[in-house]
Design an enzyme around this catalytic site. Structure first.
Site, PDB file in Angstrom:
ATOM      1  N   GLU A 189       0.847  -1.206   0.000  1.00  0.00           N
ATOM      2  CA  GLU A 189       0.000   0.000   0.000  1.00  0.00           C
ATOM      3  C   GLU A 189       0.879   1.252   0.000  1.00  0.00           C
ATOM      4  OE1 GLU A 189      -2.844  -0.663   3.210  1.00  0.00           O
ATOM      5  OE2 GLU A 189      -3.558  -2.490   2.260  1.00  0.00           O
ATOM      6  N   GLU A 295      -4.535  -7.889  -1.872  1.00  0.00           N
ATOM      7  CA  GLU A 295      -5.429  -7.871  -0.697  1.00  0.00           C
ATOM      8  C   GLU A 295      -6.745  -7.299  -1.159  1.00  0.00           C
ATOM      9  OE1 GLU A 295      -4.696  -5.564   2.980  1.00  0.00           O
ATOM     10  OE2 GLU A 295      -2.612  -6.211   2.822  1.00  0.00           O
TER      11      GLU A 295
END
Ligand code: BMA
Length: 373
Positions: A189, A295
């Site tokens: 991320e 994810e």
């Protein structure tokens, strides 16, 4: 045709393809173990058939249970295991016996071996603490990334942390002593602002240096040759944004992104994923990398979310795998945190349809694929 020209034509159009085909398609680690190279090649092949389904901490706990041998929420619902098993190393760096989600590292190693023995794929993330402040991964103190680069005040500490990661990875061997290949997914991320390595908390140059330092330390110093490396952003709005901190093709095996639906409508979620996956797929072809949804979390209050939304969003794309985040269960507020169904959950029936769809690949499918051969 002059001889030299003819000769170079021969080299470029005939010999080069022959030579490179002989070497085959390799991960960035040219000394990768046989099993790791096979996994890398098989993942590419398999994405033509469908996408593998993965789950974080699948074998450790589910919404209503913890550490029951052989259990998994996915198995409770489908009778089969996931194809991909996600695990997490946060707090290994500070010598805790359990990770930040209370999974004992010793147990994790055993469960990783179990998943591998079943033919599954292992991927590991690392929410490492902030090495400058000693606080959590979510402490974005200024200057953290530069402090751990060579010449920085915390570079030695960071190397000690990587030594611990290396020791954990070295512990991942099957009963014949063969190293278990791992898709290592640090610094995930990376375009978000919530982690100390993310977004505005470091420059592109600093991030790239951090990535390259990490990969070369593990591969060249510690001589780990059973890792593939995954570069992954959060949601992104353009190819430029995705690549802003990309360290280069020679440092990355898997490219992916994380996405959570949160409050957006199903339609918006479908179009968002569709757009991002199109970009990711293009990049994976250009760069010859493995694309993955590293994810995700959806709206599981919608009982037909799996086939009505998720499959619609990803079904027309070629990706290697998707990883549902952890079924943590009851939070301190009493609210349940989960990203895949558990027995009795309202998407259970729809998930079975999703499981049966030809495009989804689970434990039995990958066992038959023999990904490590
Ligand atoms: C987050 C949440 C946290 C967890 C962290 C690391 O997304 O699930 O509860 O501690 O990941 O696994």
């Amino acid at each position: 045709m002059p001889f030299r020209f003819a000769f170079s034509m021969l080299v470029y159009f005939f010999l080069v393809p022959v030579i490179t085909a002989g070497q085959g398609d390799m991960p960035i680690d040219k000394a990768a173990t046989k099993e790791t190279t096979s996994l890398y090649r098989n993942l590419k092949k398999l994405s033509g058939k469908g996408f593998m389904f993965g789950h974080q901490d699948a074998l450790a706990y589910g919404v209503n249970w913890k550490y029951e041998d052989g259990r998994s929420d996915i198995k409770d619902v489908t009778g089969d295991y996931p194809a991909v098993y996600g695990w997490e190393l946060g707090h290994l760096e500070i010598d805790k016996p359990v990770n930040l989600d209370s999974v004992p590292f010793k147990k994790m190693q055993q469960l990783i071996i179990q998943g591998y023995d079943r033919g599954g794929v292992i991927t590991i993330s690392w929410h490492l603490n902030n090495p400058l402040t000693g606080k959590s991964a979510w402490d974005p103190a200024a200057g953290t990334v530069s402090s751990i680069l060579p010449g920085g005040s915390k570079n030695n500490l960071y190397k000690e942390w990587l030594d611990k990661v290396a020791a954990f990875m070295i512990g991942l061997k099957d009963e014949n002593g063969t190293f278990i290949p791992v898709i290592f997914r640090p610094y995930h991320e990376l375009n978000g602002n919530w982690f100390w390595w993310g977004g505005k908390h470091c420059s592109s140059e600093e991030f790239k240096k951090l990535w390259i330092f990490t990969v070369s330390y593990l591969r060249d110093e510690k001589k780990l040759h059973h890792l593939l490396y995954a570069y992954n952003t959060d949601r992104f709005s353009s190819r430029e944004e995705y690549l802003e901190k990309y360290p280069g093709d020679e440092w990355v095996d898997v490219i992916g992104f994380d996405i959570y639906q949160r409050n957006s409508s199903n339609e918006k979620f479908i179009s968002d994923i569709d757009k991002m996956l199109s970009t990711l797929e293009d990049l994976s072809k250009e760069k010859n990398k493995i694309p993955a949804l590293t994810e995700f979390g959806g709206n599981l209050s919608d009982s037909s979310w799996w086939t009505g939304t998720f499959l619609k969003a990803i079904g027309n794309h070629q990706i290697s795998y998707v990883l549902g985040w952890r079924n943590a269960g009851a939070k301190s507020t009493g609210e349940l945190e989960f990203y895949v169904p558990y027995r009795g959950q309202s998407t259970e029936k729809d998930f079975v349809k999703f499981y049966q769809d030809a495009k989804t690949l689970f434990g039995e499918d990958v066992k038959n694929e023999k990904l490590y051969k």
